[in-house]
Enzyme design. Structure first.
Site, short mmCIF file in Angstrom:
data_model
loop_
_atom_site.label_atom_id
_atom_site.label_comp_id
_atom_site.label_asym_id
_atom_site.label_seq_id
_atom_site.Cartn_x
_atom_site.Cartn_y
_atom_site.Cartn_z
CB SER A 5 -0.96 -0.01 1.19
OG SER A 5 -0.27 -0.19 2.39
CG HIS A 11 -3.82 -0.84 -2.47
ND1 HIS A 11 -4.32 0.43 -2.35
CD2 HIS A 11 -3.45 -1.22 -1.21
CE1 HIS A 11 -4.24 0.82 -1.09
NE2 HIS A 11 -3.72 -0.17 -0.38
CE LYS A 60 -7.55 0.93 0.73
NZ LYS A 60 -6.82 0.05 1.62
C1 PLP Z 1 -6.88 -0.08 3.10
C2 PLP Z 1 -6.30 -1.40 3.43
C3 PLP Z 1 -6.91 -2.24 4.36
C4 PLP Z 1 -8.07 -1.80 5.19
O1 PLP Z 1 -9.24 -1.83 4.47
P1 PLP Z 1 -10.46 -0.96 5.01
O2 PLP Z 1 -11.64 -1.52 4.32
O3 PLP Z 1 -10.16 0.44 4.63
O4 PLP Z 1 -10.50 -1.17 6.49
C5 PLP Z 1 -6.39 -3.50 4.53
N1 PLP Z 1 -5.30 -3.90 3.85
C6 PLP Z 1 -4.67 -3.11 2.96
C7 PLP Z 1 -3.48 -3.62 2.23
C8 PLP Z 1 -5.15 -1.84 2.73
O5 PLP Z 1 -4.52 -1.03 1.88
#
Ligand code: PLP
Length: 412
Positions: free
Chosen positions: A182, A210, A245
């Site tokens: 990330s 992502h 996302k």
């Molecule tokens: C954003 C993210 C999460 C958390 O997801 P949310 O639905 O925002 O709680 C978990 N793992 C990764 C790799 C992320 O980038």
């Protein structure tokens, strides 16, 4: 408990030390919907920081599906899934996600953070071992720690180190990795990780927060993009995706074999002891899944923007770091450099936190929102500007970003 914490720690000093080190975080107030152009703190800014990779967060079809969902199902789920909070749209979305990923079953969660707590704590515990990439997302680190399993971390992307850790692991083994990292934007060595999981009879959990929507045939994510699941998804593989996302909505899912998913439903505490996401949200996500499946033109446009940004930044003289250089942050001498990423996450290496912050502020003065990412989100001495691109950006937006970076390049 609370009294004790306050009297044993001087938070005034802690807060001022963070301020001095350029580590204070502050909230911005957005006064327009998520988009590449937003009103933020009273100013109109061109943004390069959301995870809304396909521009679906305010897509009219997704919004209309949510509104229709509210009209049909009301607002709140009112209960946990296992009580009476599991509605038609939840069931339909779980089936649609499983069919899309060609797995037995998918299970919905309220957030990706909670999905990760569920997978790790649900399948391993005391006496077991989690083998995890050092740069994994904080939610995977927390999940491993909360599970009670032994946590062995391997150097980022280093498969020889991962194998060493696997060889000394006891109990049930679980390999944990981000699909796309990330804060770095690089992709995990998924082929090698699958081979290791098979060889050591370990679970492999890929958190592709992502990757889903952005990569692969019909947006099926990093494993699909690497051709690793075309012949079916192996039993040991569990995928976690967030819906906040590329999907542009909120919530998350875990996808995998019938039995592990059933185990999570039976015993994962972040599934059992929380309210189900609103059914209207599942309606919205069904609409965005449909857009993702038919999103080749959005994905192609996004790939074009990524290539253009990298070409143009190299064109104004930014060095391009290799993953070997990234492995030893102290070896990087560049003031500003492109990190090795082929994904919409395009971090620009700065190193020093204060300088990263100063650069981010200079860009903001020029009307561009590019956040500085500092420790502890990234390792000490590896502060960066985290540029993210979205299919909602136009080529001219990227050109504007490159021009502003060129204006603010360190002299010399
Ligand atoms: C954003 C993210 C999460 C958390 O997801 P949310 O639905 O925002 O709680 C978990 N793992 C990764 C790799 C992320 O980038």
């Amino acid at each position: 408990m609370r009294d004790k914490i306050i009297t044993t720690r001087d938070w005034t000093q802690w807060l001022s030390e963070r301020e001095d080190a350029g580590l204070t975080r502050r909230l911005r107030l957005a006064d327009s919907p998520q988009d590449v152009r937003m009103q933020v703190d009273g100013r109109s800014l061109l943004t390069f920081c959301s995870n809304d990779y396909l521009g679906l967060a305010r897509h009219p079809e997704v919004a209309a599906a949510m509104q229709a969902g509210i009209a049909r199902w009301g607002v709140g789920a009112g209960a946990a899934h296992l009580v009476n909070g599991h509605f038609g749209p939840h069931d339909e979305l779980e089936r649609a996600l499983a069919e899309w990923l060609r797995v037995d079953r998918a299970l919905l969660f309220s957030t990706g953070y909670m999905a990760n707590l569920a997978v790790v704590g649900g399948l391993v515990g005391r006496g077991d071992t989690v083998i995890a990439d050092r740069l994994n997302h904080a939610s995977l680190v927390d999940a491993a720690q909360l599970s009670g399993a032994k946590l062995l971390r391997y150097r980022h992307g280093d498969m020889a180190d991962a194998r060493r850790q696997l060889a000394r692991a006891s109990g049930t083994r679980m390999i944990l990795t981000d699909g796309v990292f990330s804060m770095d934007g690089d992709v995990a060595p998924l082929t090698e990780l699958m081979a290791l999981a098979a060889a050591y009879d370990a679970w492999l959990v890929v958190d592709d927060a992502h990757g889903f929507g952005v990569w692969g045939e019909s947006g099926r994510g990093s494993l699909s993009a690497s051709g690793l699941v075309s012949a079916g998804v192996p039993e040991y593989l569990i995928q976690v995706g967030t819906l906040g996302k590329a999907f542009g909505t909120a919530g998350a899912f875990v996808a995998g074999g019938r039995q592990p998913i059933e185990v999570l439903l039976q015993r994962a505490r972040s599934y059992l002891f929380t309210t189900a996401q609103p059914p209207s949200l599942a309606c919205a996500t069904l609409a965005s899944l449909n857009l993702i499946r038919h999103g080749d033109s959005r994905r192609a446009h996004l790939q074009g923007l990524i290539a253009r940004l990298r070409d143009d930044l190299a064109g104004i003289g930014l060095p391009v770091l290799t993953s070997d250089q990234m492995a030893v942050p102290s070896s990087v001498t560049a003031d500003l450099a492109l990190m090795p990423s082929t994904t919409p996450i395009q971090p620009l290496w700065v190193g020093d936190s204060q300088r990263a912050l100063a650069l981010s502020r200079a860009l903001e003065t020029a009307g561009l929102l590019v956040p500085a990412i500092r420790p502890p989100t990234v390792p000490a001495g590896s502060a960066r500007l985290r540029v993210t691109l979205s299919a909602a950006h136009a080529a001219e937006d990227v050109a504007q970003l490159v021009a502003a970076i060129e204006e603010n390049l360190p002299c010399g």
